[in-house]
Scaffold this motif. Structure first.
Motif, PDB file in Angstrom:
ATOM      1  N   TYR A  80       0.825  -1.203   0.000  1.00 33.27           N
ATOM      2  CA  TYR A  80       0.000   0.000   0.000  1.00 33.27           C
ATOM      3  C   TYR A  80       0.864   1.260   0.000  1.00 33.27           C
ATOM      4  O   TYR A  80       1.956   1.270   0.547  1.00 33.27           O
ATOM      5  N   ASP A 105      -2.497  -1.530  -3.568  1.00 31.09           N
ATOM      6  CA  ASP A 105      -3.435  -0.413  -3.583  1.00 31.09           C
ATOM      7  C   ASP A 105      -2.657   0.868  -3.292  1.00 31.09           C
ATOM      8  O   ASP A 105      -1.629   0.833  -2.617  1.00 31.09           O
ATOM      9  N   SER A 109      -7.154   5.248  -3.381  1.00 34.28           N
ATOM     10  CA  SER A 109      -8.420   4.666  -2.908  1.00 34.28           C
ATOM     11  C   SER A 109      -9.024   5.467  -1.762  1.00 34.28           C
ATOM     12  O   SER A 109     -10.200   5.299  -1.453  1.00 34.28           O
ATOM     13  N   GLY A 113      -9.908   7.972  -5.837  1.00 40.51           N
ATOM     14  CA  GLY A 113     -10.355   6.708  -6.428  1.00 40.51           C
ATOM     15  C   GLY A 113     -11.764   6.819  -7.010  1.00 40.51           C
ATOM     16  O   GLY A 113     -12.024   6.362  -8.124  1.00 40.51           O
ATOM     17  N   ALA A 303      -6.498  -0.860  -6.180  1.00 36.72           N
ATOM     18  CA  ALA A 303      -7.296  -1.983  -5.658  1.00 36.72           C
ATOM     19  C   ALA A 303      -7.147  -3.236  -6.517  1.00 36.72           C
ATOM     20  O   ALA A 303      -8.119  -3.793  -7.017  1.00 36.72           O
ATOM     21  N   PRO A 315     -12.611  -2.305  -6.218  1.00 35.48           N
ATOM     22  CA  PRO A 315     -12.654  -1.306  -5.137  1.00 35.48           C
ATOM     23  C   PRO A 315     -13.706  -1.718  -4.105  1.00 35.48           C
ATOM     24  O   PRO A 315     -14.790  -2.179  -4.467  1.00 35.48           O
ATOM     25  N   THR A 319      -9.389  -2.797  -1.730  1.00 34.27           N
ATOM     26  CA  THR A 319      -8.846  -1.514  -1.280  1.00 34.27           C
ATOM     27  C   THR A 319      -8.291  -1.677   0.141  1.00 34.27           C
ATOM     28  O   THR A 319      -8.823  -2.454   0.949  1.00 34.27           O
TER      29      THR A 319
END
Ligand code: SF4
Length: 421
Positions: A80, A105, A109, A113, A303, A315, A319
């Motif tokens: 992430y 991700d 997000s 996003g 995602a 998503p 996510t």
């Protein structure tokens, strides 16, 4: 040494005209940047971060090896962050995600996003910031506050500069701000429309209805008299070139991606009358690049899940906030981001229970809860690479200083190599 045309990677405006004075391993002077950008360059080394495992300082190789061990034995890892690193780092992260079957991700997000989902639904009529500077005579800021978040946006692109077809600069532009509260950006507006919270979708739909000559059945919309929306609709039609900049006031309020669907549909409708474009006010320096890099390499912008070997996009399912809040992932690699400081409590609680590997040049809340801390060079200062401006224009960020630590792209490549072995 004087270095010109330096790209500032702090925010999505990606100003590429900074001038630095470098003495040895120190940047002693920054010209042209805003206060935020100058601070980032002048204090790029502070505070210093050391490689650590379980709070103890180790050498870099040992920290990388512990990261390899964690990710190799993880059954459902998450990678992430990505928005403050270069595209080279982002592509290296995708390679690692593929190798270990991870979810990957970006901070997208939790910011724009929903804008990207809206673009996938209705498309986007857009423009470059160069076009905006040279042509836009009507500039709308909706749900964003660049006076605070992108301090040089007004000067370089949207409000003040003289352009090829806007020779008068500020005098040649009408600036409209729509927001739920008065902001510093609203202070520079010719027209400020303060909508009721949650009223954006209704307001945008009303403008679309007015363009189609369908009269709304009320005298007030989103707390604003209908006559003012009628005036704005006429002003949009009469503009020679209009641009709508929209921010997280649309993406993170009730309606989310549907607010942006309404905004992008309005802009599309306006192209029946004049040239009109829309640009998302992307926050982090290379968050636009994170979507580009993921899309080149996986087909999807954020995602993405590799647990079945091929990329899947969902998503809400893949996510980061959702994976953490549901307690699904068993290891997390954080790159150039600070989720422990910004995620909801349920997600942070799970982050504290699983091994976290934090790859960052500076201490953050996330590095303080991480099992493994791996310091890296600062993208755009001590590591070169590509970054995408908020309008999708790629720029090459320079390396102006050499530091002891490798770039995150190099560290991620080392972790990938270790995982393969
Ligand atoms: S506006 Fe953004 S990109 Fe430009 S100097 Fe300031 S922080 Fe850097």
């Amino acid at each position: 040494m004087r270095v010109n045309n330096v790209v500032c990677m702090f925010c999505g405006a990606l100003c590429d005209d900074l001038e630095l004075v470098v003495e040895g391993d120190r940047i002693t002077e920054v010209r042209k940047g805003c206060a935020i950008g100058k601070k980032k360059f002048l204090h790029y080394q502070e505070p210093v971060l050391s490689p650590m495992v379980d709070g103890k300082v180790v050498d870099l190789e040992e920290a990388i090896q512990v990261a390899v061990d964690i990710l190799s034995s993880s059954r459902y890892p998450l990678i992430y962050g990505l928005s403050s690193t270069t595209c080279e780092g982002q592509v290296a992260a995708v390679r690692l995600a593929k190798a270990i079957g991870a979810n990957i991700d970006s901070t997208s997000s939790v910011c724009h996003g929903p804008s990207t989902i809206a673009k996938q639904i209705v498309g986007v009529s857009t423009a470059t910031l160069g076009e905006v500077k040279n042509r836009a005579d009507l500039v709308i800021f909706w749900g964003c506050n660049p006076a605070a978040s992108h301090p040089r946006h007004f000067n370089r692109y949207s409000v003040l500069p003289k352009g090829q077809f806007i020779p008068g600069g500020r005098e040649g532009r009408r600036v409209v701000v729509v927001d739920v509260r008065p902001t510093p950006t609203a202070r520079i507006a010719d027209t400020f429309l303060q909508v009721t919270p949650g009223g954006d979708y209704e307001a945008l739909s009303t403008l679309r209805a007015l363009l189609k000559k369908i009269p709304p059945d009320r005298e007030e919309v989103a707390g604003i008299p209908l006559a003012r929306w009628e005036e704005l609709a006429e002003a949009c039609k009469a503009a020679r070139y209009g641009i709508l900049f929209f921010g997280m006031g649309l993406t993170m309020s009730r309606g989310r991606y549907m607010n942006v669907v309404a905004a992008l549909s309005l802009v599309r409708d306006l192209n029946a009358f004049t040239r009109f474009g829309a640009i998302a006010m992307r926050g982090h320096g290379n968050v636009t690049g994170s979507e580009q890099a993921l899309a080149w390499t996986t087909g999807y912008p954020f995602a993405v899940n590799f647990s079945r070997g091929t990329p899947r996009y969902s998503p809400g399912e893949f996510t980061a906030v959702d994976l953490l809040a549901r307690g699904e992932v068993d290891a997390v690699l954080v790159i150039a981001s600070d989720p422990a400081a910004h995620f909801p409590a349920a997600a942070v609680r799970h982050l504290e229970q699983v091994p976290v590997i934090a790859l960052d040049p500076h201490p953050t809340v996330t590095t303080s809860v991480a099992k493994v801390v791996i310091p890296c060079a600062v993208s755009g200062i001590s590591a070169a690479g590509t970054a995408y401006r908020m309008d999708g224009v790629p720029l090459r960020a320079k390396k102006v200083i050499s530091v002891a630590y490798p770039s995150d792209a190099e560290i991620l490549a080392s972790i990938s190599e270790g995982v393969k072995q």
